[in-house]
Motif scaffolding. Structure first.
Motif: not given
Ligand SMILES: Nc1ncnc2c1ncn2[C@@H]1O[C@H](COP(=O)(O)OP(=O)(O)O)[C@@H](O)[C@H]1O
Ligand SMILES: [Mg+2]
Lengths: 279, 292
Positions: B209, B215, B217-218, B253-254, B257, B261
């Motif tokens: 992110t 972070r 993220a995935e 989403r970056s 995020f 969350m």
């Protein structure tokens, strides 16, 4: 088609030179007898007074004298009458020794300053104070402690060559690209090998620029230093010929000093080009 | 967790009061190529430099092969974004410098022979005597690759190695790096912001992110087979699902995020592994897989 820039520049140079020589010649030539006087008296007074001839030698006088010097550059008729080649050799030798000693000190110290931020900060005040001191101001101290005029002149050359080389080395070393240092780090290259294989080649152009500035300053200073300490050298020659009222010889010395200075600069410029790398 | 060859364990990087990232955890298996994708400035290079040992984390550690890393190592080769060739050395000189750094007792002939193998491997045969300034961008990057490979590292770290190249050269070099990594069984970590490059090269794609406080993220598990061919990549049934998922992450989403969350449990030690386009049968060991 217009001739190349170099050719045109050379033509302009020649034109300026000829104009200058001509003007010099016209300004210094005799204008014939200025007043009637007793021939005996006229003989005593010389051409300066009788012919309106300037005390300043003309280009022809200088040329003739220069030719004389160039034919016998190395004669030695005692302390006050040596060939101009010998005098130049003395000066070049002093500059060479003082400069070489300065290289030996300036480059390692410059490396230290460039590589260590601590030493950089710690030595900075000393360098800042020592750098602006006219090298000739050291002369009395040098004469007092070294007690030898020739060596004192060498010391003065050493001191004046030191700073530009040291400062440039420090700057060049500190400015080595981080990425090149990182290459060495990822290859686990040791400190000494890194200094010689990465930092030295990367900083070499900057170091040589400093060396070129230094040789220029050293050559400027040697003339003044030799005027002070006397004995031998081209600086002493200038002063001696001034005392002899031989303006012709003074002019010849000036020309030779210029030519040698140019050659020294040329050598360092060549060396700089050798270590410069295109990016 | 014994299958982790490289393990990033809770690293953080802070400059003064700014936290670039913290509590970053990631494992990489031997022989795997991991790509990290994320926007400029999120801290990708910092992570790579920490892996290389060129930078130290403010917190946490990186374990390689069971040992915490302390500084750079010849086991971990770096391909720099700016190629970082030594301009005063020739192609041969640059590669030989690396070889002689690894094998200090090699003779000149041995050094040259080892360097030549890798110069040939990247297709620079004949250019050994050229200086970097005489090379095109692609050729310089090839020298960088040859230099990294010549020391036969266990891990290759690549920081946007192809981003400065034109599309054609980039494609060729991607093919070569892929071939070399497969044949030599390299474990590789690569940064990119080219989605197609990530999908073509990587086994797993880590989505990072935006910073500050970036972070992981995935982790996108790449469904393409190991022996994928460039021409067939886009024909894979899941290709567009993966691609859209990543682009969706980069574009939207970056940034959001953290907001996405809030309220949901997020365990930075177990970054969710996703398989876009695949309907999960909850047998994934790693974490609750999300379906895009
Ligand atoms: N020496 C430094 N001091 C302060 N901030 C820094 C320093 N070095 C890097 N940063 C910051 O760290 C962040 C991450 O940088 P980097 O890892 O190079 O990002 P990326 O490679 O993802 O583009 C950037 O926002 C950058 O501004
Ligand atoms: Mg970066």
């Amino acid at each position: 088609m217009t001739p190349s820039l170099t050719l045109r520049a050379a033509l302009v140079s020649i034109l300026i030179f000829v104009t200058f020589i001509l003007a010099w010649h016209l300004a210094t030539r005799g204008i014939g007898a200025v007043q009637q006087m007793d021939p005996e008296y006229a003989k005593l007074m010389g051409v300066t007074a009788t012919q309106g001839k300037s005390a300043m030698p003309g280009p022809l006088d200088v040329g003739a004298k220069l030719w004389e010097h160039l034919r016998r550059p190395f004669y030695d008729n005692g302390p006050n009458d040596k060939g101009v080649g010998i005098q130049l050799a003395y000066s070049i030798a002093r500059v060479g020794i003082g400069y070489f000693l300065a290289v030996l000190v300036a480059i390692p110290v410059g490396f230290l300053i460039g590589m260590s931020p601590l030493m950089n900060k710690a030595l900075d005040p000393f360098i800042q104070i020592l750098k602006p001191i006219s090298p000739l101001a050291w002369m009395p101290l040098a004469l007092y402690t070294i007690k030898d005029s020739g060596r004192s002149a060498i010391f003065v050359i050493f001191i004046c060559s030191l700073w530009p080389m040291m400062i440039n080395t420090a700057f060049g070393v500190a400015a080595v690209r981080k990425e090149w240092l990182n290459v060495a780090r990822t290859l686990e290259v040791g400190t000494l090998r890194r200094a010689f294989t990465i930092i030295l080649p990367a900083a070499a152009p900057t170091i040589l620029t400093g060396m070129r500035i230094s040789i220029g300053i050293a050559w400027l200073v040697i003339v003044a230093a030799e005027m002070l300490v006397g004995g031998t050298g081209i600086g002493y020659f200038v002063w001696n010929e001034w005392n002899n009222l031989s303006i012709t010889n003074v002019i010849i010395a000036i020309i030779l000093i210029g030519i040698v200075g140019m050659l020294l600069d040329l050598i360092l410029a060549r060396a700089t080009r050798l270590v410069t790398f295109p990016e | 967790m014994s299958d982790k060859f490289i393990s990033i364990e809770g690293i953080a990087k802070r400059y003064g009061t700014t936290t670039i990232f913290e509590d970053l955890w990631l494992g990489m298996r031997r022989g795997e190529l991991t790509c990290v994708i994320g926007h400029s400035g999120c801290g990708k290079t910092t992570v790579l430099n920490i892996l290389a040992g060129l930078d130290v984390p403010s917190d946490g550690a990186v374990i390689v092969d069971g040992k915490a890393i302390e500084g750079p190592s010849l086991d971990r080769a770096v391909i720099f974004q700016s190629h970082a060739l030594l301009p005063w050395r020739t192609v041969m000189g640059n590669v030989a410098y690396a070889v002689s750094s690894k094998w200090r007792r090699y003779t000149r002939a041995q050094i040259q022979a080892q360097a030549q193998i890798f110069i040939d491997l990247v297709g620079l045969t004949g250019a050994e005597g050229k200086r970097p300034s005489e090379l095109s961008g692609g050729m310089k990057q090839r020298v960088g690759i040859a230099r990294a490979l010549s020391i036969e590292p266990k891990i290759m770290l690549m920081d946007e190695p192809f981003s400065a190249l034109d599309a054609l050269t980039r494609g060729t070099l991607q093919d070569e790096v892929r071939r070399i990594c497969l044949t030599t069984g390299q474990t590789a970590f690569m940064i990119t912001h080219d989605v197609d490059e990530a999908i073509y090269l990587a086994d797993r794609i880590v989505l990072m992110t935006n910073g500050p406080g970036a972070r992981l993220a995935e982790i996108v598990d790449n469904p393409l087979p190991k022996d994928r061919a460039r021409a067939d990549v886009h024909r894979h049934p899941l290709y567009y699902a993966v691609r859209n998922h990543i682009i969706d992450f980069l574009v939207i989403r970056s940034k959001s995020f953290a907001a996405e969350m809030t309220g949901k449990p997020f365990d930075p030690r177990h970054v969710p592994v996703v398989r876009p386009g695949v309907i999960e049968n909850s047998s994934t060991p790693d974490a609750a897989a999300r379906v895009a």
